[in-house]
Structures are given as C-alpha cells and as structure tokens.
Write a protein that holds these residues in place. Structure first.
Motif, PDB file in Angstrom:
ATOM      1  N   ALA A  65      -4.407 -17.033  27.874  1.00 11.38           N
ATOM      2  CA  ALA A  65      -5.156 -16.602  26.690  1.00 11.38           C
ATOM      3  C   ALA A  65      -6.419 -17.431  26.545  1.00 11.38           C
ATOM      4  O   ALA A  65      -6.410 -18.640  26.785  1.00 11.38           O
ATOM      5  CB  ALA A  65      -4.293 -16.738  25.437  1.00 11.38           C
ATOM      6  N   ARG A  66      -7.505 -16.744  26.154  1.00 10.92           N
ATOM      7  CA  ARG A  66      -8.776 -17.452  26.010  1.00 10.92           C
ATOM      8  C   ARG A  66      -8.717 -18.399  24.809  1.00 10.92           C
ATOM      9  O   ARG A  66      -8.179 -18.046  23.759  1.00 10.92           O
ATOM     10  CB  ARG A  66      -9.880 -16.425  25.793  1.00 10.92           C
ATOM     11  N   THR A  67      -9.235 -19.602  24.972  1.00 12.01           N
ATOM     12  CA  THR A  67      -9.331 -20.558  23.858  1.00 12.01           C
ATOM     13  C   THR A  67     -10.600 -21.363  24.052  1.00 12.01           C
ATOM     14  O   THR A  67     -11.285 -21.223  25.064  1.00 12.01           O
ATOM     15  CB  THR A  67      -8.145 -21.553  23.836  1.00 12.01           C
ATOM     16  N   ASP A  68     -10.894 -22.229  23.091  1.00  9.25           N
ATOM     17  CA  ASP A  68     -12.001 -23.170  23.265  1.00  9.25           C
ATOM     18  C   ASP A  68     -11.392 -24.519  23.680  1.00  9.25           C
ATOM     19  O   ASP A  68     -10.179 -24.685  23.659  1.00  9.25           O
ATOM     20  CB  ASP A  68     -12.814 -23.260  21.963  1.00  9.25           C
ATOM     21  N   PRO A  69     -12.214 -25.481  24.064  1.00  7.76           N
ATOM     22  CA  PRO A  69     -11.654 -26.743  24.574  1.00  7.76           C
ATOM     23  C   PRO A  69     -11.222 -27.737  23.490  1.00  7.76           C
ATOM     24  O   PRO A  69     -10.593 -28.750  23.805  1.00  7.76           O
ATOM     25  CB  PRO A  69     -12.807 -27.335  25.396  1.00  7.76           C
ATOM     26  N   GLU A  70     -11.532 -27.443  22.221  1.00  8.80           N
ATOM     27  CA  GLU A  70     -11.222 -28.392  21.136  1.00  8.80           C
ATOM     28  C   GLU A  70      -9.725 -28.420  20.832  1.00  8.80           C
ATOM     29  O   GLU A  70      -9.044 -27.413  20.989  1.00  8.80           O
ATOM     30  CB  GLU A  70     -11.941 -27.966  19.845  1.00  8.80           C
ATOM     31  N   PRO A  71      -9.226 -29.541  20.344  1.00  9.40           N
ATOM     32  CA  PRO A  71      -7.837 -29.547  19.847  1.00  9.40           C
ATOM     33  C   PRO A  71      -7.741 -28.732  18.559  1.00  9.40           C
ATOM     34  O   PRO A  71      -8.766 -28.396  17.953  1.00  9.40           O
ATOM     35  CB  PRO A  71      -7.552 -31.024  19.588  1.00  9.40           C
ATOM     36  N   LEU A  72      -6.530 -28.435  18.125  1.00  7.91           N
ATOM     37  CA  LEU A  72      -6.351 -27.669  16.894  1.00  7.91           C
ATOM     38  C   LEU A  72      -6.777 -28.488  15.687  1.00  7.91           C
ATOM     39  O   LEU A  72      -6.560 -29.706  15.670  1.00  7.91           O
ATOM     40  CB  LEU A  72      -4.881 -27.257  16.740  1.00  7.91           C
ATOM     41  N   PRO A  73      -7.370 -27.847  14.689  1.00 10.83           N
ATOM     42  CA  PRO A  73      -7.745 -28.580  13.472  1.00 10.83           C
ATOM     43  C   PRO A  73      -6.504 -28.840  12.618  1.00 10.83           C
ATOM     44  O   PRO A  73      -5.457 -28.240  12.860  1.00 10.83           O
ATOM     45  CB  PRO A  73      -8.677 -27.595  12.756  1.00 10.83           C
ATOM     46  N   SER A  74      -6.633 -29.700  11.633  1.00 12.62           N
ATOM     47  CA  SER A  74      -5.473 -29.965  10.767  1.00 12.62           C
ATOM     48  C   SER A  74      -5.470 -29.083   9.532  1.00 12.62           C
ATOM     49  O   SER A  74      -4.477 -29.023   8.814  1.00 12.62           O
ATOM     50  CB  SER A  74      -5.455 -31.423  10.313  1.00 12.62           C
ATOM     51  N   GLU A  75      -6.623 -28.430   9.267  1.00 16.23           N
ATOM     52  CA  GLU A  75      -6.734 -27.570   8.087  1.00 16.23           C
ATOM     53  C   GLU A  75      -7.174 -26.170   8.510  1.00 16.23           C
ATOM     54  O   GLU A  75      -7.879 -26.023   9.492  1.00 16.23           O
ATOM     55  CB  GLU A  75      -7.824 -28.103   7.135  1.00 16.23           C
ATOM     56  N   VAL A  76      -6.797 -25.174   7.692  1.00 14.17           N
ATOM     57  CA  VAL A  76      -7.160 -23.791   7.983  1.00 14.17           C
ATOM     58  C   VAL A  76      -8.684 -23.615   8.057  1.00 14.17           C
ATOM     59  O   VAL A  76      -9.192 -22.855   8.888  1.00 14.17           O
ATOM     60  CB  VAL A  76      -6.550 -22.835   6.932  1.00 14.17           C
ATOM     61  N   GLU A  77      -9.411 -24.355   7.213  1.00 15.87           N
ATOM     62  CA  GLU A  77     -10.883 -24.364   7.221  1.00 15.87           C
ATOM     63  C   GLU A  77     -11.449 -24.506   8.634  1.00 15.87           C
ATOM     64  O   GLU A  77     -12.421 -23.860   8.999  1.00 15.87           O
ATOM     65  CB  GLU A  77     -11.384 -25.567   6.405  1.00 15.87           C
ATOM     66  N   GLY A  78     -10.813 -25.391   9.401  1.00 15.24           N
ATOM     67  CA  GLY A  78     -11.294 -25.715  10.740  1.00 15.24           C
ATOM     68  C   GLY A  78     -11.148 -24.574  11.742  1.00 15.24           C
ATOM     69  O   GLY A  78     -11.593 -24.679  12.874  1.00 15.24           O
ATOM     70  N   LEU A  79     -10.511 -23.454  11.327  1.00 13.65           N
ATOM     71  CA  LEU A  79     -10.360 -22.322  12.247  1.00 13.65           C
ATOM     72  C   LEU A  79     -11.550 -21.358  12.176  1.00 13.65           C
ATOM     73  O   LEU A  79     -11.693 -20.463  13.009  1.00 13.65           O
ATOM     74  CB  LEU A  79      -9.070 -21.548  11.923  1.00 13.65           C
TER      75      LEU A  79
END
Ligand code: TRP
Length: 347
Positions: free
Chosen positions: A235-249
């Motif tokens: 699945a396509r993703t970006d290289p960043e780790p997951l954010p801790s808040e929904v805002e970061g999505l």
C-alpha cells in the motif's frame, strides 16, 4: 405531519464481488441497524441490468452477493433478504414514479452523467430511470431510513422529491382513501461510520473501487491471508511515522486511509489508534493492520465459501425473503393503485 413507523431499506448491485470498502462503508452499518430496526436488504439485480450483464454471471453474482450479506452478519431470520426482480412491486411502483418524476430532475443526476459518459444517446433508458426505480425500492416498503454511501445522497434526495410530489399531486385522493395527508414518508439517508469512505490502497484520494484496474488497490472479501498481507505491505504511504493526533493526518491521504481502516476494523476511533501507534513507522503498523484485517475477514470469507457450496440454501433464504417482502409491499402497491386511479377489478 403523518408519522411513519421506522423501517430500514438498502441494497447493493450484484455486479461485482464485495471489497473492504463495501464492508466497512456499508455492511457493518447494515448489520448494526438490525439491532434497532426492522431491516430489508435487497440484491438489486434490476439496477444491475441498466448496463449489460452476461445472464449467467448475473445469476451467480446475485447468489454471491446474497451469500456476502449473510456472511457479513445480516441475519435472514431477523431481516428480509431477497432479490429485487423476484418482487414485482418494485417494477410496478417504478412505473408510477416514472410518471411523477420530471425529465429535468433525472437529467441532473451526477451518477447518470458519469455512467453514460459522452455517448448519452447510447445509454439505456433504464440507466436514465435508475433513480426512479431506486425510489420505488425504498417506498414500496414505506421505508424511512436508508443506509447508503455519500455517493448515493443525490439519489436519496430525488426519492424524497418523488415522495413529496406524489403526496402533493394526489393529496385529495390520498385523503379520500383514508390515508391522512401524506401517503409516503420522506426517506432519510443514513450515512455513518468512521470509515464510510475507504480509499484505494494505491491512491489515497480515490475511493476503493471494483473498477480500478489494479487489484492491489483493494482488499476483496474473498482474498486469502497472503493476499491481504501483500496488499497492505505494498500500500502506498509517505515516509513519515504516524502522528499522535488526528490533526496530523491532514494532507496525508494514504496514512489517513490506513488509520481509518484500522479504526473501523477494530470498531474504535482514529484518535485511539494514533494514541497507540503515534510515532511508529509504517513498517511496523502495516503488518499489525494486515493481521487485524485477516482476523476480521477470514471468517467471513470462510462462511461465504460454505454458503456458496450449497446454492439451494441461499435460494431458500431468498425465496423466503421475497415472500416476506411481498407481504409488506403488496398492500402498499394496492393502495397506490387506488390512489392514482388504476382500476382493480373486483375491489
Ligand atoms: N444505487 C445504490 C448503489 O449503487 C443501490 C440501490 C438500489 C439502493 N436501490 C437502492 C440503495 C435502494 C439504497 C436503497 O449503491
């Protein structure tokens, strides 16, 4: 305003096998609504016919979709499961609604414009009239709640317009036949769930769809564990780790989609998922997601295989469902005939 008892109606076209988007976006809600409502779930084979279908495939796709309903948790004892063409009320009421709806209303439907494309002259008349049949599906049972995806909202508005115009045009006859001031309820769309929009695994801005060329873009309900794991891995993703808040999505469509799928599969919120996985990379998140998906989907796939091995059992469920559907729709159609002035000899 006349008060109508609550009833749920929804349907899917037997044109494709079910994928994760259909499951998380629709089926999960259908199953939940059984707890609180009388529900009718239809395999809309007449809608499928608006574009060409190989006859044998239409038969087997209809059985397969009915099996998917059951395997996903629609209980044929509690809810009515049947195929549309088996109950003539749909076609009968659709004709009346064809005479209520206006050409202008139907010409504005975005789904028709999309599906007909540039060559409108060559689209079937059925494709144009698709929304009047859909209104008939719902209103033949005087259903009040319709769980559907975002893309069907416009069709639901049209169903309300048709119900309203019928109630107005025939108000005197409706009253004369003792049905108060309105015969049809104005059905409400019911759009719910954290993952109502499951996006393609290859492009987070497009809906997961059976028509996308790459099978890697979607998880089919019949995919085995290896296929599911492979599709999430790729699945396509970006290289960043997951954010801790929904805002970061925000602005991270692919990450947002995978977190949304995870949350829906676990029946929790994105915030909860991020509280647990914020700061972790996709290399870690994807295998957990795949495992969760396999855990949820493999019993459904197994049940579908079991059901499809015995078509007679599915047919028996559908036959019983059609009987129950006719019991509800029959008296309504009779009343509509009386209201519009169709002679029913002997009545
Ligand atoms: N048009 C719906 C879809 O493509 C299927 C459908 C047909 C439907 N009749 C319906 C959905 C009645 C809800 C109610 O998704």
């Amino acid at each position: 305003m006349t008060k109508f008892p609550e009833r749920v109606f929804s349907g899917m076209q037997p044109t494709h096998s079910l994928h994760l988007g259909n499951y998380l976006g629709a089926m999960i809600n259908w199953v939940k609504m059984q707890e609180t409502h009388d529900c009718i779930y239809c395999v809309v084979d007449m809608h499928a016919l608006t574009v060409w279908q190989e006859p044998e495939e239409l038969v087997s796709n209809s059985r397969e979709l009915a099996a998917a309903y059951i395997a996903c948790g629609v209980d044929p004892e509690r809810s009515v499961i049947f195929n549309q063409s088996a109950v003539s009320a749909h076609a009968e009421l659709a004709w009346v609604f064809n005479c209520v709806a206006r050409m202008g209303w139907l010409s504005r439907m975005t789904q028709f414009k999309e599906k007909a494309g540039k060559d409108r002259e060559n689209a079937s008349v059925g494709l144009f009239a698709y929304p009047t049949l859909m209104a008939a599906d719902i209103l033949a049972y005087r259903a009040t709640h319709v769980p559907v995806g975002e893309d069907q909202k416009q069709h639901l508005e049209l169903a309300r317009d048709i119900a309203q115009k019928f109630n107005n045009d025939y108000s005197a006859s409706i009253a004369a036949h003792g049905h108060g001031e309105a015969y049809f309820p104005l059905p409400e769309p019911f759009i719910t769930g954290p993952a109502t929009r499951v996006m393609s695994l290859r492009d987070g801005t497009k809906k997961m769809s059976k028509s996308e060329a790459s099978d890697l873009s979607r998880i089919n309900m019949t995919d085995d564990a290896d296929a599911i794991a492979q599709k999430f891995r790729k699945a396509r993703t970006d290289p960043e780790p997951l954010p801790s808040e929904v805002e970061g999505l925000k602005e991270r469509a692919e990450a947002d989609n995978l977190v949304g799928i995870f949350a829906a599969l676990r029946d929790t919120t994105k915030a909860d998922v991020l509280a647990e996985y914020g700061g972790r990379g996709f290399a870690e998140f994807k295998p957990v997601l795949a495992e969760l998906a396999v855990e949820r989907l493999s019993p459904i796939a197994a049940e579908m295989r079991r059901l499809l091995a015995d078509p007679a059992e599915i047919d028996a469920v559908l036959a019983r469902g059609a009987d129950r559907a006719r019991e509800i729709a029959g008296p309504i159609i009779d009343e509509v005939k009386d209201i519009v002035g169709f002679l029913r000899p002997g009545h």
